[in-house]
Structures are given as structure tokens and as C-alpha cells.
Motif scaffolding. Structure first.
Motif, PDB file in Angstrom:
ATOM      1  N   UNK A  31       0.799  -1.219   0.000  1.00  0.00           N
ATOM      2  CA  UNK A  31       0.000   0.000   0.000  1.00  0.00           C
ATOM      3  C   UNK A  31       0.833   1.271   0.000  1.00  0.00           C
ATOM      4  N   UNK A  32       0.177   2.373  -0.353  1.00  0.00           N
ATOM      5  CA  UNK A  32       0.818   3.692  -0.394  1.00  0.00           C
ATOM      6  C   UNK A  32      -0.065   4.680   0.362  1.00  0.00           C
ATOM      7  N   UNK A  33       0.540   5.432   1.272  1.00  0.00           N
ATOM      8  CA  UNK A  33      -0.150   6.521   1.978  1.00  0.00           C
ATOM      9  C   UNK A  33       0.496   7.830   1.551  1.00  0.00           C
ATOM     10  N   UNK A  34      -0.311   8.787   1.129  1.00  0.00           N
ATOM     11  CA  UNK A  34       0.211  10.064   0.634  1.00  0.00           C
ATOM     12  C   UNK A  34      -0.606  11.200   1.229  1.00  0.00           C
ATOM     13  N   UNK A  35       0.079  12.220   1.721  1.00  0.00           N
ATOM     14  CA  UNK A  35      -0.622  13.362   2.323  1.00  0.00           C
ATOM     15  C   UNK A  35       0.157  14.643   2.070  1.00  0.00           C
ATOM     16  N   UNK A  36      -0.546  15.758   2.271  1.00  0.00           N
ATOM     17  CA  UNK A  36       0.051  17.083   2.173  1.00  0.00           C
ATOM     18  C   UNK A  36      -0.325  17.890   3.400  1.00  0.00           C
ATOM     19  N   UNK A  37       0.514  18.821   3.766  1.00  0.00           N
ATOM     20  CA  UNK A  37       0.199  19.694   4.894  1.00  0.00           C
ATOM     21  C   UNK A  37      -0.992  20.580   4.544  1.00  0.00           C
ATOM     22  N   UNK A  38      -1.852  20.787   5.506  1.00  0.00           N
ATOM     23  CA  UNK A  38      -3.020  21.623   5.260  1.00  0.00           C
ATOM     24  C   UNK A  38      -4.302  20.841   5.454  1.00  0.00           C
ATOM     25  N   UNK A  39      -5.353  21.271   4.773  1.00  0.00           N
ATOM     26  CA  UNK A  39      -6.668  20.656   4.928  1.00  0.00           C
ATOM     27  C   UNK A  39      -6.934  19.527   3.953  1.00  0.00           C
ATOM     28  N   UNK A  40      -5.982  19.253   3.067  1.00  0.00           N
ATOM     29  CA  UNK A  40      -6.188  18.199   2.078  1.00  0.00           C
ATOM     30  C   UNK A  40      -6.149  16.827   2.754  1.00  0.00           C
ATOM     31  N   UNK A  41      -7.078  15.933   2.389  1.00  0.00           N
ATOM     32  CA  UNK A  41      -7.160  14.637   3.065  1.00  0.00           C
ATOM     33  C   UNK A  41      -5.988  13.719   2.693  1.00  0.00           C
ATOM     34  N   UNK A  42      -5.658  12.827   3.614  1.00  0.00           N
ATOM     35  CA  UNK A  42      -4.657  11.803   3.361  1.00  0.00           C
ATOM     36  C   UNK A  42      -5.272  10.706   2.498  1.00  0.00           C
ATOM     37  N   UNK A  43      -4.539  10.260   1.496  1.00  0.00           N
ATOM     38  CA  UNK A  43      -5.038   9.254   0.561  1.00  0.00           C
ATOM     39  C   UNK A  43      -4.272   7.944   0.745  1.00  0.00           C
ATOM     40  N   UNK A  44      -4.994   6.844   0.524  1.00  0.00           N
ATOM     41  CA  UNK A  44      -4.407   5.509   0.646  1.00  0.00           C
ATOM     42  C   UNK A  44      -4.763   4.686  -0.577  1.00  0.00           C
ATOM     43  N   UNK A  45      -3.759   3.998  -1.121  1.00  0.00           N
ATOM     44  CA  UNK A  45      -3.987   3.067  -2.231  1.00  0.00           C
ATOM     45  C   UNK A  45      -3.517   1.688  -1.800  1.00  0.00           C
ATOM     46  N   UNK A  46      -4.357   0.698  -2.020  1.00  0.00           N
ATOM     47  CA  UNK A  46      -4.030  -0.681  -1.687  1.00  0.00           C
ATOM     48  C   UNK A  46      -3.485  -1.393  -2.926  1.00  0.00           C
ATOM     49  N   UNK A  47      -2.352  -2.082  -2.790  1.00  0.00           N
ATOM     50  CA  UNK A  47      -1.736  -2.827  -3.888  1.00  0.00           C
ATOM     51  C   UNK A  47      -1.879  -4.309  -3.589  1.00  0.00           C
ATOM     52  N   UNK A  48      -2.674  -5.003  -4.404  1.00  0.00           N
ATOM     53  CA  UNK A  48      -2.923  -6.421  -4.171  1.00  0.00           C
ATOM     54  C   UNK A  48      -2.115  -7.329  -5.085  1.00  0.00           C
ATOM     55  N   UNK A  49      -1.722  -6.824  -6.240  1.00  0.00           N
ATOM     56  CA  UNK A  49      -0.960  -7.640  -7.193  1.00  0.00           C
ATOM     57  C   UNK A  49       0.334  -6.927  -7.552  1.00  0.00           C
ATOM     58  N   UNK A  50       1.434  -7.672  -7.504  1.00  0.00           N
ATOM     59  CA  UNK A  50       2.742  -7.120  -7.848  1.00  0.00           C
ATOM     60  C   UNK A  50       3.442  -8.054  -8.821  1.00  0.00           C
TER      61      UNK A  50
END
Length: 251
Positions: free
Chosen positions: A56-75
Motif C-alpha cells: 500500500x501507499x499513503x500520501x498526504x500534504x500539509x493543510x486541509x487536504x485529506x490523506x489518501x491511501x492506495x491498496x496494492x494487491x498484485x505485484x
């Protein structure tokens, strides 16, 4: 091009998609995080944060923007896609692409099939198995047997991967078939050294890139990803070894 006017949600979407493609294609953790940070900085966001694990990947920015998460099931391993994403990242850094243009290109890469055809992969495993056997000081008379064992094992792996969600079981069956074929070939005097044949034939199944990435992630301080990839490589190696061991026991 005024990149600072780009909507934040578009920047986040570009960063996450680039990271998703790279992670699912076998890129190293530090490379993924660095690429995502550089893309965000190129669009005027200098306070972004990314956390990448093998699933998975967690990505965020400072401020009011929400934190986003992507799930990786196949590699898988597709370094061509990694190279293309790196190329798009460089274009973004040089100001050649807007976020919308970059998103279109990334979606094209995500949906494209850049891997070699299955028949060519099997043929490469076929030839590589014999070459590895020779490299480990096997006999040329065993070359064809090692090629056949490796090609048969890799074909089984590819076929079972499409049927089974648990890839370790597919690797176990593939190595079992390699061991059984090698023992049968030697028993009928088609080959001479069963150990050299097996060693050469299992090499296309060995998770070499995964082991390398695990070590590189550990060296660069990404302990979670490094340990997780190392555990996955260990399970794969255990599945291969278990398959050969079962063949030894019953044959």
C-alpha cells in the motif's frame, strides 16, 4: 505553464498513480517515495509526505487536504513501466507536462501490457535453465534436460498463477514438477547429474529482484518494506525448496 494553479486533487492523483504503477511493477520503496515527492514539488507542493509498503501507499500534504491511501494487491516485475514513469517524472520536473497531461500518460502506462509475450518468457526460462546448469559446472549432455525441466516448471508457474491467488502454492508445485522431471530423466539415463539439472532449472523461479530490493530498502532505512520483502522472498525460497524436497522424498 503556471503549475501552482493546478488543483491539489489532481496533483495527489498524479502522485498516487505514479507510485501505484511503480510499486506494482517492482520498483524500490525509496525510489517510489522520491518520485512522488519530486512530482508534488514540481507542481508547487513542497510539504508532501509519502509512506510506501509492499502492499500500500499513503500520501498526504500539509493543510486541509485529506490523506489518501492506495491498496496494492498484485505485484509483478515490469521494469519497462518503471522506466516510463521515471521518464514522465522528469518531464514533469522540467515543466513539460501539466497534471492532466501527466495523468493521461500514466493511465495509458497503467492499462498497457508492456511485458514480453508468455511464450517468449517460457522460451527465455527454457534457455536460461540450461545456461545456469552449465554455469554451475554441469555437463553439456545435461543441457537439454535442464532446459526442458526449467521450461516445464516455469510454464506450470505461469499457468497456476492465473488459477491460484496464493502464489507460494504455485511455486511449490512448479518446483515439485522440476524435481520430479529431473529425477525421472536421470533414472532413464537422459541426464547424468540430477543436482546440477535441478539447480539450473529452478533459477528462473528464484526471486532475485525481490531479494535485491529488500536489501536496498533495508540499507536506505525503509525497515518495514525491507523486512516485508525479505519475508516474501524467504517464503518463495521455502516454497521452491519444499517442492524439491518432496520430490527427493517420494522419488
Amino acid at each position: 505553464m503556471e503549475i501552482r494553479t493546478t488543483p491539489t486533487y489532481e496533483i495527489i492523483e498524479v502522485c498516487l498513480l505514479a507510485g501505484k504503477i511503480m510499486l506494482s511493477s517492482g520498483a524500490e520503496t525509496y525510489r517510489i517515495e522520491d518520485t512522488m515527492t519530486r512530482i508534488a514539488a514540481s507542481y508547487g507542493i513542497h510539504s508532501s509526505h509519502s509512506f510506501v509498503t509492499p502492499t500500500g501507499i499513503i500520501f498526504s500534504m500539509d493543510g486541509n487536504d485529506p490523506t489518501k491511501l492506495i491498496r496494492i494487491s498484485e505485484r509483478s516485475t515490469d521494469l519497462h513501466k518503471v522506466t516510463k514513469v521515471n521518464s514522465i517524472s522528469r518531464q514533469i520536473s522540467s515543466g513539460e507536462l501539466t497534471a492532466k497531461e501527466a495523468l493521461v500518460k500514466l493511465k495509458e502506462i497503467e492499462t498497457s501490457n508492456l511485458a514480453f509475450p508468455i511464450w517468449l518468457q517460457i522460451f527465455a526460462a527454457f534457455i536460461a535453465s540450461g545456461c545456469f546448469m552449465i554455469m554451475y559446472q554441469g555437463l553439456w549432455t545435461d543441457f537439454l534436460v535442464a532446459c526442458l525441466a526449467g521450461g516445464l516448471g516455469f510454464s506450470t508457474l505461469v499457468y497456476l498463477h492465473k488459477l491460484l491467488e496464493i502464489k507460494f502454492f504455485a511455486e511449490f508445485i512448479a518446483s515439485l514438477i522440476i524435481g520430479a522431471f529431473a529425477f525421472i530423466a536421470v533414472s532413464y539415463n537422459w541426464g547424468t547429474y540430477v543436482d546440477k539439472i535441478i539447480i539450473g532449472a529452478v533459477m528462473p523461479l528464484v526471486p532475485g529482484l525481490l531479494i535485491t530490493n529488500a536489501v536496498r530498502d533495508l540499507i536506505t532505512g525503509h525497515l518495514v518494506s525491507g523486512i516485508a520483502k525479505g519475508a516474501e522472498a524467504f517464503l518463495t525460497a521455502s516454497a521452491i525448496g519444499s517442492g524439491i524436497a518432496v520430490a527427493f522424498i517420494f522419488l
